[in-house]
Design an enzyme around this catalytic site. Structure first.
Site, short mmCIF file in Angstrom:
data_model
loop_
_atom_site.label_atom_id
_atom_site.label_comp_id
_atom_site.label_asym_id
_atom_site.label_seq_id
_atom_site.Cartn_x
_atom_site.Cartn_y
_atom_site.Cartn_z
N SER A 177 -10.24 -30.39 37.85
CA SER A 177 -9.59 -30.45 36.54
C SER A 177 -10.59 -30.34 35.40
O SER A 177 -10.23 -30.40 34.24
CB SER A 177 -8.82 -31.78 36.41
OG SER A 177 -9.67 -32.87 36.70
N HIS A 226 28.45 -23.71 9.03
CA HIS A 226 28.67 -22.48 9.82
C HIS A 226 27.94 -21.28 9.21
O HIS A 226 28.34 -20.14 9.43
CB HIS A 226 30.16 -22.15 9.95
CG HIS A 226 31.03 -23.31 10.29
ND1 HIS A 226 31.39 -23.63 11.57
CD2 HIS A 226 31.57 -24.28 9.50
CE1 HIS A 226 32.14 -24.72 11.57
NE2 HIS A 226 32.25 -25.14 10.31
N SER A 238 4.02 -4.65 7.45
CA SER A 238 4.35 -3.84 8.61
C SER A 238 3.44 -2.62 8.59
O SER A 238 3.13 -2.08 7.53
CB SER A 238 5.81 -3.42 8.56
OG SER A 238 6.01 -2.25 9.31
N LYS A 276 7.83 -3.91 3.81
CA LYS A 276 8.05 -5.17 4.55
C LYS A 276 7.08 -6.27 4.15
O LYS A 276 5.92 -6.05 3.85
CB LYS A 276 7.90 -4.91 6.06
CG LYS A 276 9.02 -4.12 6.69
CD LYS A 276 10.40 -4.79 6.61
CE LYS A 276 10.59 -5.85 7.67
NZ LYS A 276 10.62 -5.33 9.02
N GLU A 312 8.39 -17.50 11.81
CA GLU A 312 8.95 -17.08 13.10
C GLU A 312 8.18 -17.73 14.26
O GLU A 312 8.76 -18.13 15.27
CB GLU A 312 8.87 -15.55 13.23
CG GLU A 312 9.75 -14.82 12.24
CD GLU A 312 9.43 -13.33 12.26
OE1 GLU A 312 8.63 -12.89 11.41
OE2 GLU A 312 9.95 -12.62 13.13
N LYS A 345 -2.31 -33.45 31.74
CA LYS A 345 -3.19 -33.17 30.61
C LYS A 345 -2.95 -31.84 29.93
O LYS A 345 -2.81 -31.77 28.70
CB LYS A 345 -4.65 -33.28 31.05
CG LYS A 345 -5.03 -34.71 31.32
CD LYS A 345 -6.33 -34.83 32.06
CE LYS A 345 -6.33 -36.06 32.91
NZ LYS A 345 -5.36 -36.01 34.04
N1 ARG Z 1 -8.86 -35.95 37.64
C1 ARG Z 1 -7.99 -37.01 38.00
C2 ARG Z 1 -6.73 -37.00 37.14
O1 ARG Z 1 -6.73 -36.42 36.15
C3 ARG Z 1 -8.69 -38.32 37.85
C4 ARG Z 1 -8.16 -39.39 38.75
C5 ARG Z 1 -8.47 -39.07 40.15
N2 ARG Z 1 -8.12 -40.15 41.02
C6 ARG Z 1 -8.09 -40.02 42.34
N3 ARG Z 1 -7.74 -41.03 43.02
N4 ARG Z 1 -8.38 -38.88 42.91
O2 ARG Z 1 -5.75 -37.59 37.48
#
Ligand code: ARG
Length: 465
Positions: free
Chosen positions: A30, A163, A284, A290, A297, A332
């Site tokens: 990640s 409306h 445009s 335009k 938008e 995330k």
């Molecule tokens: N990169 C993981 C996450 O965002 C961190 C936590 C990982 N925990 C684990 N037990 N592998 O969730």
């Protein structure tokens, strides 16, 4: 990448002989996105190390080395010369591995009485809390711009629609203040979510808490939380804070989208109620005439991303048993994208609204057409001639039909024509058929009368300082 991270992970690879398959690494890592949490991760680790020293779990010298080393890592990341490694999976292990390279053995003591589960929950909460604050600040700025628009145009008459058909005349100020109310609710949702999310998961450890004599109140306070979370299982498995942020963001994005839609309509050649400045329009490449409202938008379109993020995370969370599951790593990117999108849309809307040109003559002409004062005529019959509203509605309807047939507006009908519909109608009725009188008469609390609008403007100016 060090050799021991290649063969098996340095952080958890004790029982592993071989490293992961390349595809495994790709699905598992990640770091490409959670590197965005570096400041929160280092802040959380410094608070944790200080607490471990205060409780005697670590020596002061180890904790100091860790605290200092983490500051070095922070400055390396901020300088843009940090060697992020996918093999080290995530921000937590990247930071810790670098700390080990910098300070050696004490780095390995930082993870005492902690798990990545409570670590990530803490980092992410800190990040989302900052975004809630940013949303509150941005919404306040937008509301200030809308209140200023409302103050300028408290008595500019425009058509009110239902409306998207002309309904009754309203004031520009009233229309602007409707959005102030909507954005105020959005702001209070972020404020409310912020209060609820302000509890600290750190010290929940993997899921069950820890046998070390940690002080969770100390870390909670150091990180600006009101208190530690009361249940360690909940501490590592809760993502309500992210869901609440996304829900609040989604509702706010809907409001932004509705205002954006109005700007698109109002700036069209058929309406010409408003014109965006050059800063907020595009041309445009083929049609020289335009002036496109691209920003409006795009704001309208970007609701899809925010709403999509909310749906995605709700879907991730809905089937998860307690406590932590790796699924939660998917929280995330959704929240990052939704927050970025929302902040950009708020900033664009604030910019557009602050230098919008309003064509008051067009507004007024449009307000006067479409028999917009028909209700005023019916109300007059109720008030002055004692007719039941339903009868007054019927009489007025016949006059609208007559005006429509003649191709004129209600005030253009002669007194004889009015009287032919109902003998109680007199010269005095013409005063309520004008749009200015119409809006001025709507004095009910929250109504469109300029006095009412000015009262709301004054109230909000007091609240927004
Ligand atoms: N990169 C993981 C996450 O965002 C961190 C936590 C990982 N925990 C684990 N037990 N592998 O969730």
């Amino acid at each position: 990448m060090t050799d021991d991270t290649k063969s098996s992970n340095a952080m958890w690879g004790g029982r592993f002989a071989a490293g992961p398959d390349a595809i495994m690494e790709a699905i598992n890592a990640s770091i490409s996105f959670d590197k965005r949490l570096y400041a929160q991760d280092i802040r959380g680790s410094r608070a944790h190390a200080a607490m471990l020293a205060a409780t005697g779990i670590l020596t002061n010298s180890d904790a100091e080395a860790i605290g200092e080393g983490l500051l070095t890592v922070l400055s390396e990341i901020e300088a843009g010369d940090f060697p992020f490694s996918t093999a080290l999976e995530d921000i937590h292990m990247n930071v810790e591995a670098r700390l080990k390279a910098l300070i050696g053995e004490p780095a390995g003591r930082l993870h005492t009485a902690r798990s990545r589960n409570d670590q990530v929950a803490t980092d992410f909460r800190l990040w989302v809390r900052d975004q809630a604050d940013a949303a509150i600040t941005s919404l306040t700025a937008l509301m200030q711009v809308l209140v200023a628009q409302a103050e300028k145009g408290a008595d500019w008459v425009m058509p009110g629609f239902t409306h998207l058909q002309t309904a009754q005349p309203v004031t520009w100020g009233h229309h602007m203040m409707a959005y102030v109310e909507m954005f105020a609710r959005d702001r209070s949702r972020f404020e409310d979510a912020r209060k609820r999310m302000n509890e600290c998961p750190l010290g929940s450890a993997a899921l069950a808490g820890t046998g070390f004599p940690i002080d969770r109140h100390m870390t909670a306070t150091a990180l600006g939380f009101d208190r530690p979370m009361a249940n360690s299982l909940d501490g590592v498995s809760d993502r309500d804070f992210a869901l609440e942020f996304l829900s609040s963001a989604a509702i706010c994005a809907v409001h932004l989208s509705r205002l954006a839609e109005e700007l698109v309509i109002w700036s069209s050649a058929q309406f010409r109620f408003v014109a965006m400045s050059d800063k907020w329009s595009t041309g445009s490449s083929i049609m020289p005439q335009k002036r496109n409202p691209d920003a409006a938008e795009l704001i309208r379109a970007k609701i899809g991303r925010v709403l999509g993020a909310a749906v995605a995370l709700f879907t991730v969370m809905k089937g998860l048993p307690l406590a932590y599951s790796k699924d939660m790593q998917e929280d995330k990117e959704q929240v990052f994208d939704a927050a970025d999108t929302l902040m950009l849309a708020l900033a664009a809307m604030t910019g557009m609204m602050s230098d919008l040109t309003v064509n008051t003559a067009k507004l007024e002409a449009a307000a006067s057409s479409g028999f917009s004062t028909a209700t005023d005529l019916a109300d007059w019959l109720v008030r002055e001639a004692g007719l039941p509203f339903r009868d007054a509605h019927h009489v007025t309807g016949s006059l609208v039909a007559l005006a429509e047939k003649k191709g004129c507006d209600l005030p253009d009908l002669s007194l004889e024509e009015l009287k032919s519909a109902h003998p109680a109608l007199t010269e005095a009725v013409y005063s309520v058929l004008g749009v200015h009188n119409s809006v001025a008469s709507r004095q009910s609390y929250g109504g469109t009368a300029p006095d009412q609008v000015r009262a709301q403007v004054a109230r909000w100016k007091g609240l927004l300082v």
